[in-house]
Design an enzyme around this catalytic site. Structure first.
Site, PDB file in Angstrom:
ATOM      1  N   GLU A 118      -5.337   2.368  -7.180  1.00 33.86           N
ATOM      2  CA  GLU A 118      -5.549   3.282  -6.060  1.00 33.86           C
ATOM      3  C   GLU A 118      -6.891   3.998  -6.084  1.00 33.86           C
ATOM      4  O   GLU A 118      -7.345   4.510  -5.072  1.00 33.86           O
ATOM      5  CB  GLU A 118      -4.407   4.306  -6.028  1.00 33.86           C
ATOM      6  CG  GLU A 118      -3.086   3.586  -5.854  1.00 33.86           C
ATOM      7  CD  GLU A 118      -1.876   4.485  -5.828  1.00 33.86           C
ATOM      8  OE1 GLU A 118      -1.690   5.159  -4.820  1.00 33.86           O
ATOM      9  OE2 GLU A 118      -1.115   4.472  -6.804  1.00 33.86           O
ATOM     10  N   ASN A 138      -8.024  -8.060 -16.074  1.00 32.27           N
ATOM     11  CA  ASN A 138      -8.559  -9.209 -15.339  1.00 32.27           C
ATOM     12  C   ASN A 138      -9.691  -8.725 -14.431  1.00 32.27           C
ATOM     13  O   ASN A 138      -9.445  -8.218 -13.338  1.00 32.27           O
ATOM     14  CB  ASN A 138      -7.456  -9.867 -14.506  1.00 32.27           C
ATOM     15  CG  ASN A 138      -7.929 -11.180 -13.881  1.00 32.27           C
ATOM     16  OD1 ASN A 138      -9.097 -11.555 -14.014  1.00 32.27           O
ATOM     17  ND2 ASN A 138      -7.025 -11.874 -13.212  1.00 32.27           N
ATOM     18  N   PRO A 139     -10.941  -8.872 -14.862  1.00 32.99           N
ATOM     19  CA  PRO A 139     -12.053  -8.328 -14.078  1.00 32.99           C
ATOM     20  C   PRO A 139     -12.075  -8.840 -12.643  1.00 32.99           C
ATOM     21  O   PRO A 139     -12.467  -8.122 -11.732  1.00 32.99           O
ATOM     22  CB  PRO A 139     -13.284  -8.811 -14.841  1.00 32.99           C
ATOM     23  CG  PRO A 139     -12.806  -9.076 -16.229  1.00 32.99           C
ATOM     24  CD  PRO A 139     -11.375  -9.509 -16.106  1.00 32.99           C
ATOM     25  N   PHE A 161       0.802  -1.230   0.000  1.00 32.41           N
ATOM     26  CA  PHE A 161       0.000   0.000   0.000  1.00 32.41           C
ATOM     27  C   PHE A 161       0.829   1.273   0.000  1.00 32.41           C
ATOM     28  O   PHE A 161       0.362   2.325   0.425  1.00 32.41           O
ATOM     29  CB  PHE A 161      -0.967   0.022   1.204  1.00 32.41           C
ATOM     30  CG  PHE A 161      -1.656  -1.278   1.475  1.00 32.41           C
ATOM     31  CD1 PHE A 161      -2.540  -1.809   0.550  1.00 32.41           C
ATOM     32  CD2 PHE A 161      -1.411  -1.986   2.643  1.00 32.41           C
ATOM     33  CE1 PHE A 161      -3.166  -3.025   0.781  1.00 32.41           C
ATOM     34  CE2 PHE A 161      -2.038  -3.196   2.876  1.00 32.41           C
ATOM     35  CZ  PHE A 161      -2.918  -3.711   1.947  1.00 32.41           C
ATOM     36  N   THR A 220      -9.527  -9.720 -10.471  1.00 26.33           N
ATOM     37  CA  THR A 220      -8.626  -9.033  -9.539  1.00 26.33           C
ATOM     38  C   THR A 220      -8.845  -7.518  -9.579  1.00 26.33           C
ATOM     39  O   THR A 220      -8.616  -6.839  -8.581  1.00 26.33           O
ATOM     40  CB  THR A 220      -7.147  -9.359  -9.839  1.00 26.33           C
ATOM     41  OG1 THR A 220      -6.914  -9.205 -11.236  1.00 26.33           O
ATOM     42  CG2 THR A 220      -6.819 -10.775  -9.409  1.00 26.33           C
ATOM     43  N   ALA A 258      -0.153  -1.073 -16.705  1.00 25.99           N
ATOM     44  CA  ALA A 258       0.149  -0.365 -17.952  1.00 25.99           C
ATOM     45  C   ALA A 258       1.630  -0.458 -18.288  1.00 25.99           C
ATOM     46  O   ALA A 258       2.006  -0.574 -19.465  1.00 25.99           O
ATOM     47  CB  ALA A 258      -0.286   1.097 -17.844  1.00 25.99           C
ATOM     48  N   ARG A 290      -9.007  -0.299 -20.527  1.00 27.47           N
ATOM     49  CA  ARG A 290      -9.300  -1.726 -20.683  1.00 27.47           C
ATOM     50  C   ARG A 290      -9.052  -2.444 -19.344  1.00 27.47           C
ATOM     51  O   ARG A 290      -8.072  -2.170 -18.655  1.00 27.47           O
ATOM     52  CB  ARG A 290      -8.359  -2.302 -21.750  1.00 27.47           C
ATOM     53  CG  ARG A 290      -8.642  -3.749 -22.037  1.00 27.47           C
ATOM     54  CD  ARG A 290      -7.571  -4.376 -22.931  1.00 27.47           C
ATOM     55  NE  ARG A 290      -7.589  -5.818 -22.700  1.00 27.47           N
ATOM     56  CZ  ARG A 290      -6.618  -6.634 -23.029  1.00 27.47           C
ATOM     57  NH1 ARG A 290      -5.535  -6.183 -23.617  1.00 27.47           N
ATOM     58  NH2 ARG A 290      -6.727  -7.922 -22.766  1.00 27.47           N
ATOM     59  N   GLY A 325      -4.296   2.819 -14.841  1.00 24.83           N
ATOM     60  CA  GLY A 325      -4.202   2.340 -13.469  1.00 24.83           C
ATOM     61  C   GLY A 325      -5.548   2.257 -12.779  1.00 24.83           C
ATOM     62  O   GLY A 325      -6.424   3.098 -12.988  1.00 24.83           O
TER      63      GLY A 325
END
Lengths: 331, 728
Positions: B692, B619-620, B233, B622, B502, B616, B689
């Protein structure tokens, strides 16, 4: 954690020799030993002692009190088992279910719960002054972070709250605790067992050297059956009470006949509220009457820098608990 | 959807975290921390420590462990423990005891007798405001203050004064600790002039470089491994245990393990600072923003260091406004140092800005969603670079419909004893990339490795490497083995700045296409099985373009036919020209419903929805996990979490019982939705990204919902029961 000797007595007589610190579920003792707050040289693991059972009271180890008229709970019964037992009154069940976490409830015992130490952060930090841990060293909470501390029963020497939810419910329901020591067995009302700090905050109960709690007896099952426990805290589980209320209420024809009430999270001991009980008797079971009686609860309260909100919160929690009972629903 | 490659190991307890490594002869180190907040160490009597059973060494500022200056790529000039006698905060590392066992080291450390020349400590944020100084916001080259004014406007005050409607309010957010499940820990092994360090961190290649400087050995003699990381984090760019264990391992010539206890994590690492923000908004009656003024104060150490960039991270870019003025100040205190934490700047900044926008909506009498869309920006104010791909309007439209926003009424509604309210907020996080190199290795058994140094501290990067690698090589995912967490792998995949997908993803595409070129060349070469043919590559196979009757060959077939076991290539990408043509950011719309008990005033979050525009989605599964986790953290910031100091600088909540984080009972089902518009202007991968952005805006959405339910505006986090008792 310091080195210590450990034994595992199998009889009560062997256990109460006055030399050992008792280990039951370990959820308080081991925690505080890891922090060096408690450094007992000798520990007795009492889990093999015959202090279990939940059922109709048969007199236990004493012949006074309410033998035959109450519910007896062995001191070594686990919180989770008691919470799930059908004969245990609602206030006690809810107080247990809202305590700690399931994992802790699976380990922690009823006797240990009643004797757990405060969660005051200064008590738990050996680098800080604390009269309860080191008599005469001072109270860090008075000038420190005291949002979680008590507003009732405090002294200039200590303002720590008693942490047990269960004790609040049991005090409200007039429970008794049975004890055994090298001098024999005795029974005492739980409400009289706890000591406000005064100038000896290191003395928290009337427990004598070597004495062991053996049972708790909840009298008057019919009265206890109409009871509840409301706990208010910063998160919905695994957190101690900012304020809690245990109550039983007897309402007939819309009028309060009897009430038994205690509060947690606000007092240095589980805080019975006889003044509120008296103010409720004969009054209508309405929100405005409850609110009026709740005013009595905080007479004499002494808020600190950060916990002034506990004064109105106690009154509000009281009203909520009483409304739940009056309306016959829990919500 | 692709499962986490590391999930089976983690859920069965077989994942090997740094401290799980067992090396024969390892000694154990334990840190000693200061118990005053400011002053100088007068003496440290460690005779009893040395004499305690099993003790091998005791290091203090009086007998320091040699550490050499470190200029960290991530953190700049690093403070090194035990090198000087100054005490800068309560809980600062001042000693390191090494013993045969952990218990011996811990018990011995407790015997240290420390004396201080104590000086008065400044620990109160509000008292410190008078000594605030202009400060550069973290991770930015911007000056502390920045003003954009429309033609003919003399000052932001004039612009505010000329507005039809203004609001002006001050907001506060609490300091926070990362509180990762895996405390900072390390095992350092010094052998044959080489240092191997097992330590959870966010970029092993960068940590290796820092440690090489610290113990003064060549960087190629340092090897850092972190195949699994128990949460980071932003808080695991470095660690005291890694520094001290490494130096002690060299000094003692034996392996050394060290870990922070949970209590030590709170002070011996670094935290998110507390912030104070004053925001004035001026608007026309139709909701159009005329002026935005956002002044920020961040707590810091006396050396300043990290400054939480709350206004630069939000008001600088989020809304179209004719006039803008932002500023950043530091309030130096004797408190533990600060560092990056999930959405640094955006998370606390959005609480202030998005609360203020809600207050403005109320003042104008406009729906909060409509007000936000009315001022939707096409570029940061005063800048020409348009957003590359921004679909915030779609996020709000989908979100409002899905959440039933139309049912919201200004005074909230009542359900029995519960007051029910809804709130919303914008979320945004910049679209960034860092330089990254990824290696793709084809094996003769038909599998391929996709490897970069980096880390997957739960973010899902391993799965991303597998998916992008499989897609780029045009092979099934089960033939791709992603590898991370080793400083000897190609440098890339740093976990930070919401950049890993990315950055490493686009480098994977380059590496894969390079290795395919090499494979095709090999197949048609003199030694190749298709010599003399024109060769193409599709579906993971090599085939002769001019001889369709010949069977296609897998890359494994080609390697075996040429007697090779592997074929490797690396691909490197870095931010480039695109940053001169567009502005980049991910966007989102947060929705929250709360229930507040009319008497006892507990706030319960009953519904949460986030709709995100992050390009895009690779991986939906995660991605959803990462965003839901961030949204839950937003609830935590809103209602639970906060570091508190006593007047003397002692942190008063330093364990996971007292430092409140939400438990399952506090969190409802979290609904995460995506609008998928690939952003190929940022990189060929099309992903931006999303690491966050999940936390951003949530605390404001909660506070706005609380206001809707109760009529009470709470401008300080965390919101607590006492904030909602009118008679309290």
């Amino acid at each position: 954690m310091r080195q210590f000797d450990i034994t595992a007595p199998t009889t009560i007589d062997d256990a109460v020799d006055g030399r050992h610190t008792f280990l039951a579920g370990g959820t308080t003792l081991v925690d505080l030993m890891k922090l060096d707050v408690l450094t007992p040289p000798r520990v007795a693991d009492i889990n093999a002692l015959p202090l279990r059972g939940i059922g109709a009271d048969e007199g236990g180890h004493s012949d006074n009190g309410n033998a035959g008229h109450g519910l007896r709970i062995g001191a070594l019964e686990r919180m989770s088992d008691v919470a799930e037992h059908p004969d245990v009154p609602p206030a006690v069940r809810r107080a247990l279910t809202l305590s700690a976490s399931q994992q802790l409830r699976n380990m922690a015992t009823i006797g240990g719960n009643l004797l757990q130490r405060t969660r005051c952060g200064y008590f738990r930090d050996t680098t800080m002054p604390c009269n309860k841990r080191t008599p005469g060293s001072g109270c860090s909470a008075l000038g420190g972070n005291n949002r979680g501390h008590a507003v009732l029963g405090t002294s200039d020497h200590c303002v720590a709250t008693h942490a047990s939810d269960l004790a609040v419910a049991l005090v409200a329901l007039d429970a008794e605790v049975r004890l055994v020591g090298s001098d024999g067995a005795r029974t005492t009302p739980l409400a009289d067992f706890y000591r406000t700090p005064g100038d000896t905050p290191e003395i928290e109960t009337g427990l004598r050297d070597g004495e062991l709690t053996t049972d708790v007896v909840v009298p008057h099952p019919e009265r206890a059956a109409h009871s509840t426990y409301v706990k208010v805290r910063d998160r919905q589980s695994y957190e101690f009470a900012l304020c809690s209320v245990a109550a039983s209420l007897d309402v007939r024809d819309g009028v309060v006949v009897d009430a038994r009430i205690a509060a947690g999270g606000v007092g240095t001991i589980p805080w019975r509220l006889p003044g509120v009980e008296a103010a409720l008797r004969g009054e209508p079971a309405t929100e405005s009457a409850f609110a009026a009686a709740a005013e009595v609860a905080t007479h004499g309260a002494t808020p600190l820098t950060h916990n002034g909100f506990k004064v109105p919160l106690l009154r509000r929690t009281l009203v909520r608990a009483l409304l739940e009972l009056a309306e016959g629903s829990t919500r | 959807m692709t499962a986490r490659p590391d999930a089976p190991l983690k859920v069965t307890g077989r994942a090997t975290y740094a401290l799980d490594n067992v090396v024969e002869g390892a000694a154990h180190g334990y840190l000693v921390l200061s118990t005053v907040a400011r002053g100088e160490l007068a003496s440290m009597d460690v005779e009893a420590v040395r004499a305690a059973p099993g003790v091998l060494a005791v290091y203090t500022p009086f007998e320091p462990l040699p550490l050499h200056p470190v200029n960290s790529a991530l953190l700049g000039r690093m403070w090194l423990p035990l090198q000087d006698k100054d005490v800068r905060y309560h809980g600062q590392p001042i000693g390191f005891v090494v013993a045969e066992t952990f218990e011996q080291a811990r018990d011995a450390a407790a015997l240290a007798d420390v004396a201080y020349h104590e000086r008065p400590a400044a620990t109160s944020f509000s008292d410190g405001l008078t000594s605030a100084v202009d400060a550069q916001p973290a991770a930015s080259e911007a000056p502390p203050s920045l003003t954009v004014l429309a033609d003919g406007v003399a000052s932001i005050e004039d612009a505010l004064e000329a507005s039809d409607v203004t609001i002006d309010a001050t907001y506060e957010t609490a300091a926070q600790n990362h509180a990762a499940m895996e405390p900072h820990s390390a095992l350092a092994v010094w052998s044959g002039g080489e240092l191997t360090v097992y330590a959870g961190n966010q970029a092993p290649h960068l940590v290796a470089s820092d440690l090489a400087s610290a113990v003064d050995v060549p960087v190629d003699a340092v090897h850092v491994e972190n195949p699994v990381v128990g949460g980071a984090f932003g808080g695991k760019a470095t660690s005291m245990p890694a520094l001290l264990a490494s130096a002690a391992a060299v000094a003692l010539d034996r392996p050394v393990k060290a870990a922070l206890t949970r209590e030590q994590v709170f002070t011996a690492t670094a935290n998110r600072p507390a912030t104070r923000q004053r925001i004035a908004l001026g608007a026309r009656r139709d909701g159009g923003l005329v002026a935005v003024r956002h002044d920020s104060w961040s707590t810091t150490t006396r050396e300043i260091g990290f400054v939480e960039p709350t206004s630069h991270g939000t008001s600088r870019e989020w809304y179209t406004t004719e006039n803008l003025a932002i500023s950043q100040k530091a309030v130096p205190l004797d408190v533990p140092p600060a560092t990056f934490m999930r959405a640094p700047g955006e998370a606390p900044g959005s609480f202030a800005l998005e609360s203020a926008v809600d207050e403005l909506a109320e003042a104008i009498g406009m729906d909060p969603v409509a007000l936000r869309l009315r001022n939707n920006s096409t570029a940061p104010p005063g800048e020409d670079l348009q957003w590359s791909s921004k679909h915030l309007d779609e996020c709000f439209e989908i979100g409002a419909a899905r959440f039933g926003w139309a049912d919201r009424t200004p005074g909230g509604r009542r359900d029995g004893d519960w007051l029910v309210g809804m709130g919303t907020a914008t979320a945004m996080f910049p679209g960034l990339r860092f330089p990254a190199t990824v290696g793709v290795t084809l094996h003769d058994d038909g599998t391929a490795d996709v490897a970069t140094a980096g880390a997957d501290p739960g973010t899902g990067l391993l799965g991303v490497l597998r998916i992008v690698g499989a897609e780029s090589l045009d092979v099934p995912q089960d033939r791709v083995v992603p590898r991370l967490g080793d400083s000897r792998l190609p440098p890339g995949g740093l976990s930070g700045g919401s950049t890993a997908t990315a950055s490493a993803g686009s480098a994977t595409m380059v590496a894969a296409s390079t290795v395919i070129e090499q494979l095709v060349a090999l197949a048609s070469s003199e030694e190749g099985p298709l010599r003399g043919h024109d060769v193409g590559y599709a579906h993971g196979t090599v085939y002769a373009l001019d001889a369709p009757e010949r069977d296609p060959m897998t890359f494994g077939d080609v390697l075996r036919a040429t007697g090779r076991s592997t074929l490797s290539a690396t691909g490197t990408t870095a931010p480039g020209e695109e940053t001169t043509k567009h502005s980049f950011g991910s966007w989102g719309a947060q929705f929250c419903e709360v229930r507040v008990h009319r008497l006892t005033r507990e706030v319960r979050v009953s519904r949460l929805l986030g709709v995100f525009d992050a390009g895009r989605i690779i991986n939906p599964r995660t991605a959803r996990g990462q965003l839901a986790g961030g949204m839950i953290w937003g609830v935590s910031a809103a209602l639970h979490e906060g570091i508190e100091f006593d007047d003397d600088g002692r942190m008063s909540r330093r364990d996971l019982a007292d430092y409140l984080l939400p438990v399952n009972a506090d969190i409802p089902d979290v609904d995460v939705q995506f609008v998928e518009h690939p952003d190929t202007l940022l990189s060929d991968l099309g992903a931006r990204g999303l690491g966050e952005i999940g936390i951003v805006g949530v605390a404001a959405a909660v506070a706005n919902a609380v206001h809707n339910a109760t009529g009470i505006r709470v401008r300080r986090l965390p919101i607590r029961i006492e904030d909602l008792l009118e008679d309290g």
